[in-house]
Design a protein around this motif. Structure first.
Motif, PDB file in Angstrom:
ATOM      1  N   VAL A  32      27.545  32.133  64.223  1.00  0.00           N
ATOM      2  CA  VAL A  32      28.117  31.303  65.112  1.00  0.00           C
ATOM      3  C   VAL A  32      27.417  30.279  65.879  1.00  0.00           C
ATOM      4  O   VAL A  32      27.789  29.229  65.980  1.00  0.00           O
ATOM      5  CB  VAL A  32      29.016  32.156  65.924  1.00  0.00           C
ATOM      6  N   GLU A  33      26.258  30.791  66.355  1.00  0.00           N
ATOM      7  CA  GLU A  33      25.348  29.693  66.934  1.00  0.00           C
ATOM      8  C   GLU A  33      24.776  28.755  66.078  1.00  0.00           C
ATOM      9  O   GLU A  33      24.305  27.628  66.666  1.00  0.00           O
ATOM     10  CB  GLU A  33      24.078  30.466  67.534  1.00  0.00           C
ATOM     11  N   ASP A  34      25.075  28.682  64.660  1.00  0.00           N
ATOM     12  CA  ASP A  34      24.509  27.509  64.117  1.00  0.00           C
ATOM     13  C   ASP A  34      25.603  26.606  63.615  1.00  0.00           C
ATOM     14  O   ASP A  34      25.331  25.344  63.123  1.00  0.00           O
ATOM     15  CB  ASP A  34      24.201  28.078  62.523  1.00  0.00           C
ATOM     16  N   VAL A  35      27.000  26.963  64.161  1.00  0.00           N
ATOM     17  CA  VAL A  35      28.003  25.817  63.834  1.00  0.00           C
ATOM     18  C   VAL A  35      29.081  25.837  64.900  1.00  0.00           C
ATOM     19  O   VAL A  35      30.094  24.809  64.696  1.00  0.00           O
ATOM     20  CB  VAL A  35      28.870  26.423  62.669  1.00  0.00           C
ATOM     21  N   ALA A  36      28.889  26.523  66.072  1.00  0.00           N
ATOM     22  CA  ALA A  36      30.036  26.618  66.967  1.00  0.00           C
ATOM     23  C   ALA A  36      29.244  26.482  68.615  1.00  0.00           C
ATOM     24  O   ALA A  36      29.856  27.003  69.398  1.00  0.00           O
ATOM     25  CB  ALA A  36      30.971  27.891  66.995  1.00  0.00           C
ATOM     26  N   GLN A  39      24.600  22.932  70.895  1.00  0.00           N
ATOM     27  CA  GLN A  39      23.228  22.947  70.668  1.00  0.00           C
ATOM     28  C   GLN A  39      23.098  22.833  69.234  1.00  0.00           C
ATOM     29  O   GLN A  39      22.279  22.079  68.528  1.00  0.00           O
ATOM     30  CB  GLN A  39      22.469  24.205  71.238  1.00  0.00           C
ATOM     31  N   ALA A  40      24.043  23.529  68.440  1.00  0.00           N
ATOM     32  CA  ALA A  40      23.935  23.444  66.836  1.00  0.00           C
ATOM     33  C   ALA A  40      24.265  21.941  66.341  1.00  0.00           C
ATOM     34  O   ALA A  40      23.837  21.555  65.531  1.00  0.00           O
ATOM     35  CB  ALA A  40      24.905  24.411  66.280  1.00  0.00           C
ATOM     36  N   TYR A  41      25.315  21.451  67.200  1.00  0.00           N
ATOM     37  CA  TYR A  41      25.770  20.185  66.820  1.00  0.00           C
ATOM     38  C   TYR A  41      24.404  19.061  66.841  1.00  0.00           C
ATOM     39  O   TYR A  41      24.354  18.313  66.234  1.00  0.00           O
ATOM     40  CB  TYR A  41      26.853  19.691  67.534  1.00  0.00           C
ATOM     41  N   LEU A  47      25.253  19.893  58.964  1.00  0.00           N
ATOM     42  CA  LEU A  47      26.029  21.066  58.710  1.00  0.00           C
ATOM     43  C   LEU A  47      27.223  21.283  59.510  1.00  0.00           C
ATOM     44  O   LEU A  47      28.230  21.919  59.012  1.00  0.00           O
ATOM     45  CB  LEU A  47      24.940  22.159  59.128  1.00  0.00           C
ATOM     46  N   VAL A  48      27.188  20.999  60.759  1.00  0.00           N
ATOM     47  CA  VAL A  48      28.417  21.375  61.584  1.00  0.00           C
ATOM     48  C   VAL A  48      29.583  20.375  61.056  1.00  0.00           C
ATOM     49  O   VAL A  48      30.677  21.160  60.900  1.00  0.00           O
ATOM     50  CB  VAL A  48      28.088  20.860  63.236  1.00  0.00           C
ATOM     51  N   PHE A 145      31.114  27.439  72.151  1.00  0.00           N
ATOM     52  CA  PHE A 145      30.784  28.519  73.055  1.00  0.00           C
ATOM     53  C   PHE A 145      29.857  27.413  74.046  1.00  0.00           C
ATOM     54  O   PHE A 145      28.814  26.557  73.591  1.00  0.00           O
ATOM     55  CB  PHE A 145      29.651  29.563  72.440  1.00  0.00           C
ATOM     56  N   GLY A 146      29.836  28.066  75.395  1.00  0.00           N
ATOM     57  CA  GLY A 146      29.275  27.247  76.217  1.00  0.00           C
ATOM     58  C   GLY A 146      29.984  25.966  76.964  1.00  0.00           C
ATOM     59  O   GLY A 146      29.586  25.295  77.769  1.00  0.00           O
TER      60      GLY A 146
END
Length: 224
Positions: A32-36, A39-41, A47-48, A145-146
């Motif tokens: 989840v922390e890589d796409v949602a 910061q991931a974006y 990727l996102v 998230f966030g």
């Protein structure tokens, strides 16, 4: 009767859309922390975008099920406020006339520069321009998230006036939605949980109905 219904991933699972929290901790094979997260974006927008383009295709291929259609029927008979954590459009395609998407919609795009929103094409990428300001800053109109969920003032006001609050297909792990039952109880609404299993906040509900959404939701609606 004034009814507020909150729906989560469990109501769309039987339409073939995987639930957000899989047992392996992954969402569609991604952390989840890589796409949602914002910061991931910022770290890997390619990727996102690829991830949400795939989600958009999956939603387009899915069809509303009996639970979605039952809630559309409920709106014809009662004063219903339908709030969903889901980013798909299955409630709308199932016939619901008005849906509050507190976590955004995968079929809409948002400009990270000017906050303009518009219907998303099936695929967007880092070169997609905003139709309002022209900058190449398009992102999915999703609450990550966030970030603050949408329409919270409206949702809170509806919970305060509800006679009945129902949570359908929710895990009870994601706030602020997991706290809606406590607010509804504070204002003396009867609270019912309809879920495949007990959620993390089951203790806060007056009534529990367990089973597949396509079975228990139509039966519950018929009994109101």
């Amino acid at each position: 009767m004034r009814i507020v219904v909150l729906t989560g991933a469990g109501i769309s699972a039987e339409s073939g859309l995987r639930t957000f929290r899989a047992e392996d901790g992954l969402w569609e094979d991604h952390h989840v922390e890589d796409v949602a997260t914002p910061q991931a974006y910022a770290r890997d927008p390619v990727l996102v975008h690829r991830f949400y383009n795939a989600r958009r295709s999956a939603v387009a291929a899915a069809q509303p099920n009996a639970a979605h259609r039952a809630l559309a029927d409920l709106a014809q008979e009662h004063d219903l406020t339908l709030v969903t954590q889901n980013v798909d459009d299955l409630h709308e395609r199932g016939g619901s006339p008005s849906v509050i998407h507190m976590h955004g919609e995968v079929n809409r795009a948002l400009c990270a520069a000017c906050d303009h929103r518009w219907p998303s094409p099936m695929e967007i990428d880092v070169n997609t321009p905003c139709p309002s300001c022209g900058r190449k800053t398009a992102r999915p109109d999703i609450v990550w998230f966030g970030e603050m969920p949408y329409h919270m003032d409206q949702i809170s006001a509806e919970l305060e006036r509800a006679d009945l609050f129902a949570a359908i297909g929710t895990s009870g792990n994601v706030y602020p939605a997991a706290g809606f039952v406590q607010l509804a109880r504070q204002y003396n609404a009867h609270c019912v949980e309809l879920n495949l299993d007990r959620s993390s906040v089951s203790r806060d509900f007056h009534e529990h109905i367990t089973g597949p959404a396509t079975k228990i939701v139509p039966d519950w609606v018929l009994g109101l």
